[in-house]
Design a protein around this motif. Structure first.
Motif, PDB file in Angstrom:
ATOM      1  N   ALA A 218       3.316   5.480  -4.535  1.00  0.00           N
ATOM      2  CA  ALA A 218       2.653   4.182  -4.658  1.00  0.00           C
ATOM      3  C   ALA A 218       2.235   3.624  -3.308  1.00  0.00           C
ATOM      4  O   ALA A 218       1.176   3.004  -3.176  1.00  0.00           O
ATOM      5  CB  ALA A 218       3.586   3.195  -5.365  1.00  0.00           C
ATOM      6  N   GLY A 219       3.060   3.856  -2.290  1.00  0.00           N
ATOM      7  CA  GLY A 219       2.798   3.245  -0.991  1.00  0.00           C
ATOM      8  C   GLY A 219       1.916   4.038  -0.056  1.00  0.00           C
ATOM      9  O   GLY A 219       1.440   3.501   0.949  1.00  0.00           O
ATOM     10  N   THR A 220       1.684   5.327  -0.364  1.00  0.00           N
ATOM     11  CA  THR A 220       0.893   6.163   0.548  1.00  0.00           C
ATOM     12  C   THR A 220      -0.267   6.886  -0.118  1.00  0.00           C
ATOM     13  O   THR A 220      -1.178   7.345   0.564  1.00  0.00           O
ATOM     14  CB  THR A 220       1.782   7.234   1.213  1.00  0.00           C
ATOM     15  OG1 THR A 220       2.232   8.163   0.212  1.00  0.00           O
ATOM     16  CG2 THR A 220       2.981   6.605   1.905  1.00  0.00           C
ATOM     17  N   GLY A 221      -0.229   7.042  -1.445  1.00  0.00           N
ATOM     18  CA  GLY A 221      -1.295   7.778  -2.124  1.00  0.00           C
ATOM     19  C   GLY A 221      -1.233   9.276  -1.900  1.00  0.00           C
ATOM     20  O   GLY A 221      -2.195   9.989  -2.183  1.00  0.00           O
ATOM     21  N   LEU A 222      -0.103   9.795  -1.414  1.00  0.00           N
ATOM     22  CA  LEU A 222       0.018  11.236  -1.173  1.00  0.00           C
ATOM     23  C   LEU A 222       0.012  12.008  -2.487  1.00  0.00           C
ATOM     24  O   LEU A 222       0.486  11.518  -3.513  1.00  0.00           O
ATOM     25  CB  LEU A 222       1.315  11.548  -0.420  1.00  0.00           C
ATOM     26  CG  LEU A 222       1.369  11.197   1.066  1.00  0.00           C
ATOM     27  CD1 LEU A 222       2.776  11.432   1.610  1.00  0.00           C
ATOM     28  CD2 LEU A 222       0.355  12.024   1.856  1.00  0.00           C
ATOM     29  N   ARG A 264       5.636  -2.230   4.364  1.00  0.00           N
ATOM     30  CA  ARG A 264       6.935  -2.690   4.873  1.00  0.00           C
ATOM     31  C   ARG A 264       8.070  -2.407   3.896  1.00  0.00           C
ATOM     32  O   ARG A 264       9.166  -2.009   4.291  1.00  0.00           O
ATOM     33  CB  ARG A 264       6.860  -4.191   5.189  1.00  0.00           C
ATOM     34  CG  ARG A 264       5.865  -4.503   6.302  1.00  0.00           C
ATOM     35  CD  ARG A 264       5.853  -5.982   6.656  1.00  0.00           C
ATOM     36  NE  ARG A 264       4.758  -6.276   7.576  1.00  0.00           N
ATOM     37  CZ  ARG A 264       4.789  -6.047   8.883  1.00  0.00           C
ATOM     38  NH1 ARG A 264       5.882  -5.509   9.417  1.00  0.00           N
ATOM     39  NH2 ARG A 264       3.760  -6.345   9.655  1.00  0.00           N
ATOM     40  N   GLU A 265       7.823  -2.632   2.592  1.00  0.00           N
ATOM     41  CA  GLU A 265       8.876  -2.373   1.598  1.00  0.00           C
ATOM     42  C   GLU A 265       9.293  -0.912   1.607  1.00  0.00           C
ATOM     43  O   GLU A 265      10.478  -0.584   1.522  1.00  0.00           O
ATOM     44  CB  GLU A 265       8.376  -2.740   0.203  1.00  0.00           C
ATOM     45  CG  GLU A 265       8.213  -4.225  -0.044  1.00  0.00           C
ATOM     46  CD  GLU A 265       7.562  -4.449  -1.391  1.00  0.00           C
ATOM     47  OE1 GLU A 265       8.276  -4.853  -2.322  1.00  0.00           O
ATOM     48  OE2 GLU A 265       6.354  -4.184  -1.511  1.00  0.00           O
ATOM     49  N   LEU A 266       8.309  -0.024   1.690  1.00  0.00           N
ATOM     50  CA  LEU A 266       8.608   1.406   1.710  1.00  0.00           C
ATOM     51  C   LEU A 266       9.345   1.775   2.994  1.00  0.00           C
ATOM     52  O   LEU A 266      10.284   2.583   2.971  1.00  0.00           O
ATOM     53  CB  LEU A 266       7.316   2.219   1.587  1.00  0.00           C
ATOM     54  CG  LEU A 266       7.452   3.742   1.695  1.00  0.00           C
ATOM     55  CD1 LEU A 266       8.439   4.281   0.667  1.00  0.00           C
ATOM     56  CD2 LEU A 266       6.086   4.417   1.521  1.00  0.00           C
ATOM     57  N   TYR A 337      -3.775   3.744  -5.429  1.00  0.00           N
ATOM     58  CA  TYR A 337      -3.744   3.450  -3.990  1.00  0.00           C
ATOM     59  C   TYR A 337      -5.158   3.218  -3.460  1.00  0.00           C
ATOM     60  O   TYR A 337      -5.428   2.248  -2.748  1.00  0.00           O
ATOM     61  CB  TYR A 337      -3.083   4.622  -3.271  1.00  0.00           C
ATOM     62  CG  TYR A 337      -3.017   4.512  -1.763  1.00  0.00           C
ATOM     63  CD1 TYR A 337      -2.028   3.757  -1.145  1.00  0.00           C
ATOM     64  CD2 TYR A 337      -3.935   5.181  -0.960  1.00  0.00           C
ATOM     65  CE1 TYR A 337      -1.952   3.666   0.239  1.00  0.00           C
ATOM     66  CE2 TYR A 337      -3.872   5.101   0.419  1.00  0.00           C
ATOM     67  CZ  TYR A 337      -2.880   4.340   1.016  1.00  0.00           C
ATOM     68  OH  TYR A 337      -2.819   4.257   2.385  1.00  0.00           O
ATOM     69  N   VAL A 338      -6.065   4.108  -3.825  1.00  0.00           N
ATOM     70  CA  VAL A 338      -7.453   3.978  -3.366  1.00  0.00           C
ATOM     71  C   VAL A 338      -8.096   2.727  -3.953  1.00  0.00           C
ATOM     72  O   VAL A 338      -8.761   1.962  -3.250  1.00  0.00           O
ATOM     73  CB  VAL A 338      -8.265   5.232  -3.750  1.00  0.00           C
ATOM     74  CG1 VAL A 338      -9.748   5.027  -3.446  1.00  0.00           C
ATOM     75  CG2 VAL A 338      -7.745   6.456  -3.007  1.00  0.00           C
ATOM     76  N   SER A 339      -7.894   2.502  -5.250  1.00  0.00           N
ATOM     77  CA  SER A 339      -8.520   1.361  -5.919  1.00  0.00           C
ATOM     78  C   SER A 339      -8.030   0.034  -5.356  1.00  0.00           C
ATOM     79  O   SER A 339      -8.821  -0.889  -5.121  1.00  0.00           O
ATOM     80  CB  SER A 339      -8.240   1.414  -7.427  1.00  0.00           C
ATOM     81  OG  SER A 339      -8.792   2.577  -7.995  1.00  0.00           O
ATOM     82  N   VAL A 374      -4.901   1.468   9.924  1.00  0.00           N
ATOM     83  CA  VAL A 374      -4.103   2.035   8.834  1.00  0.00           C
ATOM     84  C   VAL A 374      -2.985   1.088   8.426  1.00  0.00           C
ATOM     85  O   VAL A 374      -2.575   1.049   7.260  1.00  0.00           O
ATOM     86  CB  VAL A 374      -3.532   3.424   9.206  1.00  0.00           C
ATOM     87  CG1 VAL A 374      -4.640   4.421   9.396  1.00  0.00           C
ATOM     88  CG2 VAL A 374      -2.651   3.373  10.428  1.00  0.00           C
ATOM     89  N   LEU A 375      -2.469   0.275   9.357  1.00  0.00           N
ATOM     90  CA  LEU A 375      -1.453  -0.710   8.996  1.00  0.00           C
ATOM     91  C   LEU A 375      -2.065  -1.835   8.177  1.00  0.00           C
ATOM     92  O   LEU A 375      -1.431  -2.384   7.272  1.00  0.00           O
ATOM     93  CB  LEU A 375      -0.782  -1.268  10.256  1.00  0.00           C
ATOM     94  CG  LEU A 375       0.147  -0.279  10.975  1.00  0.00           C
ATOM     95  CD1 LEU A 375       0.664  -0.885  12.266  1.00  0.00           C
ATOM     96  CD2 LEU A 375       1.307   0.117  10.074  1.00  0.00           C
ATOM     97  N   GLN A 376      -3.314  -2.177   8.479  1.00  0.00           N
ATOM     98  CA  GLN A 376      -4.014  -3.176   7.675  1.00  0.00           C
ATOM     99  C   GLN A 376      -4.137  -2.675   6.240  1.00  0.00           C
ATOM    100  O   GLN A 376      -3.941  -3.429   5.282  1.00  0.00           O
ATOM    101  CB  GLN A 376      -5.412  -3.441   8.239  1.00  0.00           C
ATOM    102  CG  GLN A 376      -6.212  -4.453   7.400  1.00  0.00           C
ATOM    103  CD  GLN A 376      -7.668  -4.522   7.833  1.00  0.00           C
ATOM    104  OE1 GLN A 376      -8.132  -3.681   8.595  1.00  0.00           O
ATOM    105  NE2 GLN A 376      -8.382  -5.511   7.358  1.00  0.00           N
ATOM    106  N   ALA A 377      -4.425  -1.368   6.091  1.00  0.00           N
ATOM    107  CA  ALA A 377      -4.542  -0.786   4.758  1.00  0.00           C
ATOM    108  C   ALA A 377      -3.201  -0.829   4.034  1.00  0.00           C
ATOM    109  O   ALA A 377      -3.126  -1.145   2.846  1.00  0.00           O
ATOM    110  CB  ALA A 377      -5.043   0.655   4.859  1.00  0.00           C
ATOM    111  N   ALA A 378      -2.113  -0.511   4.751  1.00  0.00           N
ATOM    112  CA  ALA A 378      -0.782  -0.517   4.140  1.00  0.00           C
ATOM    113  C   ALA A 378      -0.389  -1.916   3.698  1.00  0.00           C
ATOM    114  O   ALA A 378       0.150  -2.122   2.605  1.00  0.00           O
ATOM    115  CB  ALA A 378       0.249   0.027   5.129  1.00  0.00           C
ATOM    116  N   ASP A 379      -0.657  -2.908   4.535  1.00  0.00           N
ATOM    117  CA  ASP A 379      -0.256  -4.277   4.233  1.00  0.00           C
ATOM    118  C   ASP A 379      -1.151  -4.936   3.191  1.00  0.00           C
ATOM    119  O   ASP A 379      -0.845  -6.019   2.695  1.00  0.00           O
ATOM    120  CB  ASP A 379      -0.246  -5.119   5.513  1.00  0.00           C
ATOM    121  CG  ASP A 379       0.881  -4.699   6.452  1.00  0.00           C
ATOM    122  OD1 ASP A 379       1.853  -4.093   5.955  1.00  0.00           O
ATOM    123  OD2 ASP A 379       0.780  -4.958   7.667  1.00  0.00           O
TER     124      ASP A 379
END
Length: 430
Positions: A218-222, A264-266, A337-339, A374-379
């Motif tokens: 959920a947090g990375t889209g891997l 951050r949660e992950l 994740y992408v959406s 990439v941190l902006q994307a994560a947050d």
């Protein structure tokens, strides 16, 4: 543990097959004969390299086979159906594709399926040269009769067309029996996305490594393979970044490396995990890479169903006569994740690099997302678990006006790529 070079024969219908294990991986292939003595002889030939006393002997056996196969192919000699795969595999990579391990395994399975069917449908055909277009068309109808989806049937058509084309180059066949067997337009059944509430339910109701796996997805889209084999060495919890080369594009080397921000949660969840070896989830890593990926997928689907999520299209799958059409599975985390990043305004260029997708636009080959991007994307992702809401500080605007970017791109030539790249990065970083 069985000794190297051992295997066993078994019957599928009236045809003998060989099953053997090499480096922990199980292989099965048809021997193309109904006679046990002939099957044993062919099995001994296949297993000979693995029974060699040393590496030098093994390589000598392989080299001898390659030389024999190439001589047979280039002189236009008849290639027996039972020897066809080994002959194809011995061709140099200028004549045939050089696929990765997963694709090669798929090719072997597709060839064995065709060879086994041919043995039953047309036992009089002993060589590749005897295969005709009528056989090709009957085989495709056989696949359709087994309920294979259009996309899967197309994969067989594409592979077998390529296989016979390559064998034709070296003179093993005069005509390609699959040349006029056209692929059909397939209706793509793309995975559906999860809602934010579904993701929280999936993660909160899981435990152990499965909980971590869902959290990572959920947090990375891997992709599932990359999530299961995630290593601590690729995970920087201080910088909140993951840098790795996806399994799917590993053959491209360092240029395929991706960088993903960790929400951050992950990051907090991963920080609390014990480190028992190089893998973040050692149990799942051993299972997935040890040939039990189907077991992992089945547990994932069972958990989703337990969460009340419709995983397959109604009227398909177990209890019906139709193959399952999967609507939601682990890969749905990637779609979600992408959406969600798109909804949050993450630039498309950043997303392309985050998920490791290719892009035909020239500028995308030279743009690399910065840590801040990439941190902006994560947050930008919504909370993955229920709990105190942390107010997000709006990320600074980092995208240059479209008109400026377009004007700069239009000046791009082969001689000023480095200069334009530097200017684009400067504009993006503000």
């Amino acid at each position: 543990m069985k000794k190297a070079g051992t295997g066993h024969l078994y019957l599928r219908g009236k045809t003998y097959w060989l099953e053997y294990v090499v480096d922990g991986k199980r292989f099965r292939q048809t021997l193309g004969t109904t006679k046990k003595a002939e099957a044993r002889s062919k099995a001994d030939e296949i297993l000979a390299p693995y029974r060699a006393a040393g590496e030098a002997d093994r390589l000598a056996i392989i080299a001898s086979r390659i030389k024999t196969a190439k001589t047979k192919a280039t002189t236009g000699g008849a290639v027996a159906i039972a020897d066809a795969w080994r002959t194809f595999e011995a061709l140099d990579t200028e004549t045939r594709p050089d696929p990765g391990p997963a694709t090669l395994k798929q090719y072997i399975g597709q060839w064995n399926a065709f060879a086994s069917w041919l043995q039953e449908d047309a036992p009089a055909i002993k060589t590749l040269a005897g295969v005709r277009e009528a056989h090709a068309k009957r085989f495709i109808e056989h696949l359709k009769g087994r309920g294979y989806a259009v996309g899967r049937v197309n994969q067989y058509k594409i592979f077998l067309r390529m296989f016979f084309r390559c064998m034709g180059i070296v003179g093993a066949v005069a005509e390609n029996p699959f040349q006029n067997v056209k692929t059909q337009k397939a209706i793509q059944n793309s995975r559906q996305t999860f809602t934010a509430e579904e993701m929280r339910r999936i993660i909160e109701s899981a435990d152990g490594e499965l909980k971590t796996l869902f959290f990572v997805g959920a947090g990375t889209g891997l992709r599932l393979a990359d999530a299961c084999s995630l290593m601590w060495g690729s995970t920087d919890l201080v910088r909140r970044l993951i840098e790795l080369i996806p399994n799917k594009t590993a053959h491209l080397g360092e240029k395929a490396k991706i960088k993903i921000g960790i929400p951050r949660e992950l990051a907090e969840h991963l920080s609390a995990l014990p480190r028992r070896g190089p893998y973040v989830m050692p149990g799942l890593a051993a299972e997935y890479t040890g040939g039990k990926s189907a077991d992992v997928s089945n547990r994932i689907q069972a958990h989703l169903k337990a969460c009340g999520i419709q995983t397959v299209k109604p009227g398909t799958g177990k209890g019906t006569e139709k193959r399952a059409i999967v609507l939601k599975g682990f890969h749905s985390f990637r779609h979600t994740y992408v959406s969600m990043n798109a909804d949050a305004g993450t630039p498309q260029a950043t997303m392309t690099k985050l998920v490791g997708h290719g892009n035909a636009q020239m500028t995308m080959r030279y743009l690399h997302p910065t840590d801040r991007m990439v941190l902006q994307a994560a947050d930008a992702l919504p909370a993955l678990l229920e709990g105190p809401k942390v107010e997000k500080v709006p990320a600074p605007e980092i995208m240059a006006p479209a008109a400026e970017v377009r004007a700069l791109v239009e000046t791009l030539t082969t001689k000023n790529v480095a200069k334009v790249r530097a200017q684009l990065l400067k504009m993006l970083e503000g």
